[in-house]
Design an enzyme around this catalytic site. Structure first.
Site, mmCIF file in Angstrom:
data_model
loop_
_atom_site.group_PDB
_atom_site.id
_atom_site.type_symbol
_atom_site.label_atom_id
_atom_site.label_comp_id
_atom_site.label_asym_id
_atom_site.label_seq_id
_atom_site.Cartn_x
_atom_site.Cartn_y
_atom_site.Cartn_z
ATOM 1 N N ASP A 106 22.847 28.628 58.990
ATOM 2 C CA ASP A 106 22.388 27.247 59.142
ATOM 3 C C ASP A 106 22.025 26.615 57.795
ATOM 4 O OD1 ASP A 106 20.126 28.675 58.615
ATOM 5 O OD2 ASP A 106 19.042 28.093 60.429
ATOM 6 N N LYS A 156 4.356 26.665 50.005
ATOM 7 C CA LYS A 156 4.965 25.393 50.381
ATOM 8 C C LYS A 156 3.916 24.292 50.282
ATOM 9 C CE LYS A 156 8.348 27.380 53.594
ATOM 10 N NZ LYS A 156 8.855 27.385 54.974
ATOM 11 N N ASP A 212 20.068 22.598 54.046
ATOM 12 C CA ASP A 212 19.557 23.356 55.188
ATOM 13 C C ASP A 212 19.465 22.366 56.344
ATOM 14 O OD1 ASP A 212 17.958 24.533 57.136
ATOM 15 O OD2 ASP A 212 16.542 25.402 55.721
#
Length: 232
Positions: A106, A156, A212
């Site tokens: 993916d 993140k 992505d």
């Protein structure tokens, strides 16, 4: 060269735009996204690929069969979700070559696979990771690089440009054997991140485009990117 393609994603975050399909089968520019990924493997000279599948694996096999543009396809089927690590370990039983490439069904990365393999062998690395530069690392988390090796991961949320893990790996046999067989295991969170200082993966810099499709915004962006690619 041989590859394991992780294609068992549920695509939960894409359900609003792609209902009831495995994420790698999401239609992008008129084709399953996975077809664009496999095209690059064929072009790079891969002899075979193992598709690590789970959710609605019948749809993937019905579409691609056992041969794709001359590249042999094998299927490693999870009866229950095993996570990335468990899926890799299960699929490794279908692979005859080491090291083996591992990539996500993916995500898409324009990558010189042969050059990555050459660097991996020259460095006598056990683990190599494709890395790429993005204008904003906040969604992915940034990497700490030094002397061609990955030394750490940043959380993140930090914004700004930097290098990220682009999700393509080269794994030697000793790395594969560190993944427990037959149980759920995250390659990233249970092996790569906590042991990064010991593993010191080789960083291979990919200069091509990366995308992505895991969220609707990037799924829509992929439509335009691959529409242009298909016309090239």
């Amino acid at each position: 060269m041989q590859a394991i393609v992780l294609a068992g994603g549920l695509g939960t975050r894409l359900r609003s735009v792609v209902p009831d399909l495995p994420k790698p089968m999401a239609p992008v520019a008129g084709r399953p996204f996975l077809a664009w990924v496999l095209d690059d493997l064929v072009a790079a000279g891969f002899e075979s690929a193992v598709l690590a599948v789970g959710y609605r694996h019948e749809a993937i096999r019905a579409h691609f069969g056992d041969l794709y543009r001359g590249m042999a396809l094998r299927y490693s089927i999870e009866d229950t979700p095993l996570g990335t690590g468990g899926a890799i370990r299960l699929a490794a039983g279908h692979v005859t070559e080491r090291p083996v490439f591992v990539l996500n069904g993916d995500t898409y990365l324009e990558l010189d696979y042969q050059a990555m393999l050459d660097d991996h062998r020259q460095a006598r690395a056990s683990l190599s990771v494709a890395v790429c530069s993005v204008p904003d690392v906040s969604r992915y988390g940034a990497l700490e690089l030094d002397s061609g090796r990955i030394h750490g991961f940043l959380e993140k949320g930090r914004a700004g440009p930097g290098f990220i893990n682009a999700g393509v790996y080269l794994l030697a046999s000793d790395i594969l054997l560190q993944i427990p067989a037959g149980e759920p295991f995250s390659f990233e969170q249970q092996l790569l991140v906590p042991r990064i200082g010991e593993l010191r993966p080789l960083a291979f810099h990919a200069e091509g485009r990366f995308i992505d499709i895991g969220i609707p915004e990037d799924f829509e962006r992929a439509q335009q990117m691959f529409a242009v690619k298909g016309q090239a």
